[in-house]
Design a protein around this motif. Structure first.
Motif, mmCIF file in Angstrom:
data_model
loop_
_atom_site.group_PDB
_atom_site.id
_atom_site.type_symbol
_atom_site.label_atom_id
_atom_site.label_comp_id
_atom_site.label_asym_id
_atom_site.label_seq_id
_atom_site.Cartn_x
_atom_site.Cartn_y
_atom_site.Cartn_z
ATOM 1 N N GLU A 240 0.836 -1.204 0.000
ATOM 2 C CA GLU A 240 0.000 0.000 0.000
ATOM 3 C C GLU A 240 0.877 1.261 0.000
ATOM 4 O OE1 GLU A 240 -2.249 -3.333 2.036
ATOM 5 O OE2 GLU A 240 -0.192 -2.518 2.043
ATOM 6 N N PRO A 241 0.508 2.259 -0.791
ATOM 7 C CA PRO A 241 1.322 3.484 -0.889
ATOM 8 C C PRO A 241 1.635 4.136 0.453
ATOM 9 C CG PRO A 241 -0.286 3.450 -2.653
ATOM 10 C CD PRO A 241 -0.607 2.270 -1.767
ATOM 11 N N LYS A 242 0.692 4.125 1.394
ATOM 12 C CA LYS A 242 0.964 4.766 2.684
ATOM 13 C C LYS A 242 2.048 4.012 3.456
ATOM 14 C CE LYS A 242 -2.881 2.453 5.107
ATOM 15 N NZ LYS A 242 -4.123 2.662 5.912
ATOM 16 N N PHE A 243 2.098 2.698 3.314
ATOM 17 C CA PHE A 243 3.151 1.917 3.970
ATOM 18 C C PHE A 243 4.467 2.054 3.207
ATOM 19 C CE2 PHE A 243 -0.546 -1.037 5.239
ATOM 20 C CZ PHE A 243 -0.877 -0.215 6.302
ATOM 21 N N TYR A 244 4.391 2.106 1.884
ATOM 22 C CA TYR A 244 5.571 2.313 1.061
ATOM 23 C C TYR A 244 6.230 3.648 1.383
ATOM 24 C CZ TYR A 244 8.387 2.740 -3.245
ATOM 25 O OH TYR A 244 9.410 2.896 -4.155
ATOM 26 N N ALA A 245 5.403 4.670 1.638
ATOM 27 C CA ALA A 245 5.949 5.988 1.993
ATOM 28 C C ALA A 245 6.733 5.913 3.299
ATOM 29 C CB ALA A 245 4.816 7.003 2.099
ATOM 30 N N GLN A 246 6.236 5.147 4.271
ATOM 31 C CA GLN A 246 6.965 4.986 5.529
ATOM 32 C C GLN A 246 8.284 4.253 5.300
ATOM 33 O OE1 GLN A 246 5.273 4.025 9.247
ATOM 34 N NE2 GLN A 246 3.182 4.595 8.695
ATOM 35 N N PHE A 247 8.250 3.259 4.415
ATOM 36 C CA PHE A 247 9.468 2.519 4.083
ATOM 37 C C PHE A 247 10.517 3.465 3.502
ATOM 38 C CE2 PHE A 247 11.728 0.320 0.565
ATOM 39 C CZ PHE A 247 12.572 -0.477 1.340
ATOM 40 N N LEU A 248 10.110 4.273 2.531
ATOM 41 C CA LEU A 248 11.050 5.212 1.926
ATOM 42 C C LEU A 248 11.598 6.188 2.954
ATOM 43 C CD1 LEU A 248 9.381 6.096 -1.519
ATOM 44 C CD2 LEU A 248 11.112 4.345 -1.011
ATOM 45 N N SER A 249 10.737 6.659 3.855
ATOM 46 C CA SER A 249 11.176 7.597 4.877
ATOM 47 C C SER A 249 12.247 6.980 5.771
ATOM 48 C CB SER A 249 9.973 8.045 5.711
ATOM 49 O OG SER A 249 10.379 8.883 6.774
ATOM 50 N N ARG A 250 12.042 5.764 6.211
ATOM 51 C CA ARG A 250 12.999 5.092 7.088
ATOM 52 C C ARG A 250 14.313 4.798 6.361
ATOM 53 N NH1 ARG A 250 11.810 4.380 12.749
ATOM 54 N NH2 ARG A 250 9.648 5.118 12.880
ATOM 55 N N MET A 251 14.230 4.607 5.053
ATOM 56 C CA MET A 251 15.426 4.320 4.256
ATOM 57 C C MET A 251 16.118 5.590 3.764
ATOM 58 S SD MET A 251 15.830 1.003 4.092
ATOM 59 C CE MET A 251 16.766 0.544 2.644
ATOM 60 N N GLY A 252 15.517 6.772 4.031
ATOM 61 C CA GLY A 252 16.090 8.025 3.570
ATOM 62 C C GLY A 252 15.935 8.228 2.074
ATOM 63 N N LEU A 253 14.871 7.692 1.504
ATOM 64 C CA LEU A 253 14.672 7.729 0.056
ATOM 65 C C LEU A 253 13.420 8.497 -0.361
ATOM 66 C CD1 LEU A 253 15.534 3.983 -0.659
ATOM 67 C CD2 LEU A 253 16.964 5.966 -1.220
ATOM 68 N N SER A 254 12.833 9.222 0.551
ATOM 69 C CA SER A 254 11.555 9.887 0.263
ATOM 70 C C SER A 254 11.651 10.894 -0.874
ATOM 71 C CB SER A 254 11.034 10.596 1.513
ATOM 72 O OG SER A 254 10.724 9.666 2.520
ATOM 73 N N GLN A 255 12.810 11.477 -1.077
ATOM 74 C CA GLN A 255 12.963 12.505 -2.105
ATOM 75 C C GLN A 255 13.534 11.971 -3.402
ATOM 76 O OE1 GLN A 255 11.528 15.381 -1.359
ATOM 77 N NE2 GLN A 255 11.105 14.362 0.618
#
Length: 363
Positions: A240-255
Motif C-alpha cells: 500500500e502506498p501509505k506503507f511504502y511511503a513509511q518505508f522510503l522515509s525510514r530508508m532516507g529515500l523519500s525525495q
C-alpha cells in the motif's frame, strides 16, 4: 473445543499425522494406529511432535484378529484419517464401505497427493510435484530464479493437512445433525490450487498474469527479501502506498524521484539493485531496529530458534518442552486454558488400555 470427539489415525507420513495432531490440539481423543513392530520411519524421532496429545495402539492390519480390533475401534469413533494410496484400505478390508457398514456416521478422511480418482492417482509424488502441477509454485521466487518454496508448507501442510482437517470438521458437523457420515477426499493438488484463489482475485484486476517477475507480489523491489552485511535477511512487502511511503522515509529515500514511482514496472529491477546495495551495507540488527514497530511492513527473517526468543513470542507461539522446539496450537479460543505441550506417546503405549476399552483383552 473437540472434547468428546474421537479420531482414529492410521499411521502415515506428513499431512495425515499433522491433521490428526491439529485435531488433538483442539481436544479430540486421537488414537494413532501404529504398525505392529513397524519401527520408526527413517528421519523421524522416536516420539514425534506430530503425535503429541495422541494415544497409540499397535496393530497389524494384515492380521485378521487385529482387523477385527480395528473395526471394533471404528465402531466407537467419529472420524478416521488415512494416507495410503487409493485402494489400499479397501484391499485390507477396512475401506469406507466396510467402515460405514459398522458406523454409518463415520467421517472417513483420505489424504493423498493427487486425489482418489485422477490421471495420476496411482503415481508417487511429493510436495513440490503436487504444487508445481497445481499452479501454486508458479510465483514462488524472484524473477529469473527457479521456484523454491518453504519445505512442505505450501503443499503437505497448507494444501494437504489443513484442508483435510477442515473437511473432517465439516463432515463431523454434518454427521451430528444428519446422522450420516461421509468420505473426505483431500488432495494436496486440489488444496494448493484452492489457496491460489486470493491471487486469482488479484488477477481479475490485472495484478497477476502468467509472466513471472511482472506481477504485484513477485516482481517489485518492495516485495522481496534482501541480504544484509552479516548474511542475515530482511523482508520487505509494503504494497500500500501509505506503507511504502513509511518505508522510503525510514530508508532516507523519500525525495528520490525513481523510488517515488512505486508501480513503474520498468524501474523495478533497477530499484531492486539499489535496495540490495543499501541493505548489504549494514547488519540485520541495524535494519531490524530501524523498522521495529513501524507500519513500513519490513521484518527480519528469523530461524525458529530466534523466533522463540523474539519479543513477539510473548504470545507463547513457540515453546520448548523437554528440549523439543515446537509451535503451540492455533487458532486460539477465548475460553481456552493455558496450553502445556503434551508428551508424544511411545509406539503402542496405550495398546492394553484401548483393548480393555473395546473389551478385547486377550488375557
Amino acid at each position: 473445543m473437540l472434547e468428546g470427539t474421537r479420531i482414529i489415525e492410521v499411521e502415515g507420513l506428513g499431512p495425515g499425522p499433522f491433521a490428526a495432531m491439529w485435531l488433538a490440539d483442539m481436544g479430540a481423543d486421537v488414537i494413532c494406529v501404529h504398525r505392529k513392530g513397524g519401527g520408526v520411519t527413517p528421519g523421524m524421532p522416536e516420539r514425534s511432535v506430530l503425535d503429541r496429545g495422541k494415544r497409540s495402539i499397535e496393530l497389524d492390519l494384515k492380521d485378521p484378529d487385529d482387523i477385527q480390533t480395528f473395526l471394533a475401534l471404528v465402531d466407537t469413533t467419529d472420524g478416521l484419517i488415512e494416507g495410503f494410496r487409493p485402494g489400499v484400505m479397501e484391499r485390507l478390508g477396512i475401506g469406507p464401505e466396510a467402515c460405514h457398514a459398522i458406523n454409518p456416521q463415520l467421517v472417513f478422511g483420505r489424504m493423498t497427493g493427487w486425489g482418489q480418482d485422477s490421471a495420476l492417482s496411482e503415481t508417487a509424488g511429493h510436495d513440490l510435484n503436487y504444487i508445481s502441477l497445481s499452479g501454486a509454485l508458479w510465483y514462488a521466487s524472484n524473477p529469473g530464479d527457479a521456484p523454491l518454496t518453504p519445505a512442505t508448507l505450501v503443499g503437505d501442510i497448507g494444501g494437504g493437512a489443513m484442508y483435510l482437517a477442515a473437511g473432517m470438521l465439516a463432515g463431523l458437523l454434518r454427521a451430528k445433525t444428519s446422522g450420516e457420515g461421509t468420505v473426505v477426499d483431500a488432495a494436496i493438488y486440489d488444496g494448493s490450487a484452492h489457496m491460489m484463489n486470493l491471487l486469482m482475485s488479484i488477477r481479475q484486476a490485472g495484478g497477476f498474469g502468467d509472466t513471472r517477475g511482472q506481477n504485484l507480489l513477485d516482481g517489485p523491489h518492495w516485495s522481496r527479501s534482501y541480504v544484509c552485511a552479516d548474511g542475515g535477511y530482511m523482508t520487505v512487502q509494503c504494497l500500500e502506498p501509505k506503507f511504502y511511503a513509511q518505508f522510503l522515509s525510514r530508508m532516507g529515500l523519500s525525495q528520490d524521484d525513481d523510488f517515488k514511482r512505486q508501480f513503474d514496472k520498468r524501474l523495478w529491477p533497477v530499484l531492486t539493485g539499489r535496495l540490495a546495495g543499501i541493505f548489504a551495507s549494514q547488519p540485520r540488527a541495524h535494519w531490524a531496529e530501524i523498522f521495529n514497530a513501524t507500519d513500513a511492513c519490513v521484518a527480519p527473517v528469523l530461524s525458529p530458534t530466534e523466533a522463540l526468543h523474539h519479543p513477539m513470542n510473548a504470545r507463547g507461539t513457540w515453546v520448548e518442552a523437554d528440549g523439543i522446539l515446537q509451535a503451540a496450537p492455533a487458532p486460539r479460543f477465548s475460553d481456552q486454558t493455558d496450553w502445556q505441550a503434551p508428551q508424544s506417546p511411545e509406539r503402542g503405549q496405550h495398546t492394553t488400555d484401548i483393548l480393555a476399552e473395546l473389551g478385547r483383552n486377550k488375557d
